[in-house]
Design a protein around this motif. Structure first.
Motif, short mmCIF file in Angstrom:
data_model
loop_
_atom_site.label_atom_id
_atom_site.label_comp_id
_atom_site.label_asym_id
_atom_site.label_seq_id
_atom_site.Cartn_x
_atom_site.Cartn_y
_atom_site.Cartn_z
N ILE A 231 41.99 -28.49 -33.23
CA ILE A 231 41.97 -28.89 -31.56
C ILE A 231 40.36 -29.23 -31.16
O ILE A 231 39.43 -28.65 -31.44
CB ILE A 231 42.48 -27.71 -30.85
CG1 ILE A 231 43.77 -26.97 -31.25
CG2 ILE A 231 42.42 -27.77 -29.68
CD1 ILE A 231 43.81 -26.16 -30.15
N THR A 232 40.77 -30.78 -31.12
CA THR A 232 39.47 -31.24 -30.84
C THR A 232 38.52 -30.18 -29.54
O THR A 232 36.79 -30.61 -29.74
CB THR A 232 39.28 -33.12 -31.11
OG1 THR A 232 40.63 -32.85 -30.04
CG2 THR A 232 40.25 -33.18 -32.67
N ASN A 233 38.89 -30.97 -28.88
CA ASN A 233 38.12 -30.59 -26.87
C ASN A 233 39.83 -30.58 -26.37
O ASN A 233 40.12 -30.98 -26.41
CB ASN A 233 37.19 -31.14 -27.09
CG ASN A 233 37.40 -32.82 -26.79
OD1 ASN A 233 38.62 -33.10 -26.49
ND2 ASN A 233 36.43 -34.01 -26.75
N ILE A 234 39.12 -30.02 -24.76
CA ILE A 234 39.50 -29.36 -23.89
C ILE A 234 39.04 -29.96 -22.65
O ILE A 234 37.62 -30.20 -22.15
CB ILE A 234 39.98 -28.18 -23.96
CG1 ILE A 234 40.67 -27.88 -24.56
CG2 ILE A 234 40.95 -28.11 -22.54
CD1 ILE A 234 42.43 -28.16 -24.92
N LEU B 35 41.45 -25.56 -16.70
CA LEU B 35 41.19 -25.99 -18.55
C LEU B 35 41.58 -25.04 -19.27
O LEU B 35 42.00 -25.45 -20.52
CB LEU B 35 39.84 -26.15 -19.11
CG LEU B 35 38.59 -27.12 -18.41
CD1 LEU B 35 37.45 -26.87 -18.75
CD2 LEU B 35 39.38 -28.37 -18.73
N THR B 36 41.99 -24.01 -18.65
CA THR B 36 42.50 -22.31 -19.76
C THR B 36 44.10 -22.85 -19.33
O THR B 36 44.41 -22.51 -20.74
CB THR B 36 42.28 -20.88 -18.65
OG1 THR B 36 41.39 -21.14 -18.84
CG2 THR B 36 42.65 -20.56 -19.50
N GLU B 37 44.20 -23.30 -18.80
CA GLU B 37 46.06 -23.85 -19.16
C GLU B 37 46.12 -24.80 -20.01
O GLU B 37 47.06 -24.24 -20.83
CB GLU B 37 46.63 -23.98 -17.52
CG GLU B 37 46.68 -23.30 -16.98
CD GLU B 37 46.90 -23.65 -15.17
OE1 GLU B 37 48.28 -22.88 -14.91
OE2 GLU B 37 47.23 -24.34 -14.44
N ILE B 38 45.32 -25.56 -20.29
CA ILE B 38 45.31 -26.88 -20.80
C ILE B 38 45.60 -26.10 -22.42
O ILE B 38 46.29 -26.67 -23.43
CB ILE B 38 45.01 -27.92 -20.46
CG1 ILE B 38 44.71 -28.39 -18.91
CG2 ILE B 38 44.34 -29.12 -21.42
CD1 ILE B 38 44.34 -30.02 -18.24
N LYS C 133 33.10 -21.91 -22.23
CA LYS C 133 32.85 -21.23 -21.52
C LYS C 133 34.52 -21.04 -21.97
O LYS C 133 35.22 -19.44 -21.36
CB LYS C 133 32.47 -20.49 -21.20
CG LYS C 133 31.94 -21.09 -19.64
CD LYS C 133 31.52 -21.48 -18.76
CE LYS C 133 31.30 -21.17 -17.68
NZ LYS C 133 29.72 -21.11 -15.80
N GLU C 134 35.28 -21.90 -20.67
CA GLU C 134 36.37 -21.60 -19.88
C GLU C 134 37.54 -21.63 -21.26
O GLU C 134 38.93 -21.29 -20.90
CB GLU C 134 37.22 -22.62 -19.16
CG GLU C 134 35.69 -22.89 -17.98
CD GLU C 134 35.22 -23.62 -18.55
OE1 GLU C 134 34.68 -23.96 -19.81
OE2 GLU C 134 34.17 -24.38 -17.72
#
Length: 386
Positions: free
Chosen positions: A166-169, A181-184, A205-206
């Motif tokens: 998982i690269t990033n969000i 961001l948490t949901e995604i 952090k999220e």
């Protein structure tokens, strides 16, 4: 109209297609995917795989992994989306696009079988089935499979990979994946599976707690690439490529590693790919440092990657980048600030599910803008200086 063009017309016009229909083309279950997989004899079980998700960077990381594995002597399938110019960009074996006749053959075969099955797959669902069937028949050693959208409900999420990446969000496709961001991150974490190690590219952090809790619940090892690898700033090689001195746990690990991709943001993608390859080596894959150096240096030649800070012309300087959300465009703007120019012309096209206002706020004020409708079946943005 030849057979291939007629086949593409069927795929684009008769099947729900996200770039045309938007969220209506997104399925909230894997029913069609599982039915197609059974119809074709579970082809994904006939090859090993790597699964790559994330908001930005997953395409670059997928191509990095594919190029290095190819240089290591493996027969490598690569599935990515969307394409920029040619549908066949989505499905490659050792960098070679799926032949037109194979696309026609698969679609003809599906239409014949579907006379009885009466399935109504989306464009993406059928394309994934095509890729997995092709990789199985081509007897690839391993396939690098990029998630299309999200992760948990993505059609690619039937594979059991060697490593989940998982690269990033960042915020994208919020209507489907969530407004935070948490949901995604929760949707992306859906590719994590029991018994399969996971690599996350960036510690945020999220989102870090989401991945940590998911990994703990599955009892699987989790590593954050940015806590292990650091690239610092790149230098330019005589060939115009990026040179990185890569550190692992603050100790120099790869000196003068030449990357065949421009854009400073590729340093983070490189760290993610390196961490994923560490996992693969631990699982028995033979990936020498020499293969890694060659794979990164010859990435574009090996895989045909397009649209990542791709220089199309020198005078005037023309650059194309496929950044398509707020985080991606922020990286593009940062790169523009590092690039000298006299006059900036900016051609921008976006599909209608993007947060256009957030993107527009990031763009330089001193530029000439050309706003366009979708130029290809995928998305492409072109930036040029004169």
């Amino acid at each position: 109209m030849d057979r291939f063009e007629a086949t593409l017309r069927y795929l684009y016009e008769q099947l729900p297609f996200y770039q045309r229909k938007g969220p209506a083309a997104y399925k909230n279950n894997l029913d069609n995917t599982l039915a197609l997989d059974e119809l074709y004899g579970h082809p994904h079980r006939l090859f090993r795989s790597v699964h790559v998700a994330g908001t930005n960077g997953k395409g670059s990381v997928s191509h990095m992994l594919a190029s290095v594995l190819q240089e290591a002597g493996y027969r490598v399938g690569l599935y990515t989306s969307p394409h920029l110019k040619d549908f066949r960009e989505r499905i490659r074996v050792n960098g070679v696009k799926i032949p037109k006749e194979e696309v026609v053959r698969f679609v003809d075969d599906f239409m014949a079988r579907n006379q009885l099955e009466k399935m109504e797959p989306s464009f993406f669902e059928l394309t994934v089935a095509m890729a997995f069937d092709y990789f199985a028949r081509e007897r690839v050693d391993i396939a690098v499979v990029e998630v299309g959208l999200g992760g948990r409900l993505d059609s690619t999420n039937i594979i059991t990979p060697e490593v989940s990446v998982i690269t990033n969000i960042s915020l994208d496709h919020v209507a489907l994946l969530g407004n935070s961001l948490t949901e995604i991150a929760g949707e992306k974490a859906g590719i994590m599976k029991k018994g399969i190690p996971v690599v996350v590219g960036e510690t945020m952090k999220e989102t870090a707690p989401v991945f940590t809790e998911r990994a703990e619940s599955l009892g699987i090892p989790l590593r954050f690439a940015d806590q292990l690898y650091q690239t610092g700033y790149s230098m330019a090689s005589p060939e115009g490529k990026q040179l990185f001195n890569v550190r692992y746990n603050n100790t120099l690990r790869f000196e003068q590693l030449q990357l065949d991709l421009l854009g400073q943001y590729q340093g983070r993608n490189l760290c993610t790919a390196l961490a994923a390859m560490d996992v693969m080596k631990e699982r028995g894959w033979k990936i020498s440092d020499d293969a890694l150096y060659r794979g990164m240096e010859h990435l574009v030649k090996n895989t045909g990657l397009l649209g990542r800070w791709q220089v199309l012309g020198a005078n005037p300087r023309i650059v194309c980048d496929t950044g398509h959300n707020e985080a991606g465009v922020r990286e593009i703007v940062h790169q523009i600030h590092q690039t000298p120019y006299k006059k900036l012309h900016f051609v921008l096209g976006m599909v209608n599910d993007k947060d256009v206002s957030s993107v527009l706020r990031l763009l330089p004020k001193d530029a000439v803008y050309y706003f366009t409708k979708r130029p290809f079946q995928g998305q492409c943005r072109k930036i040029c200086w004169s």
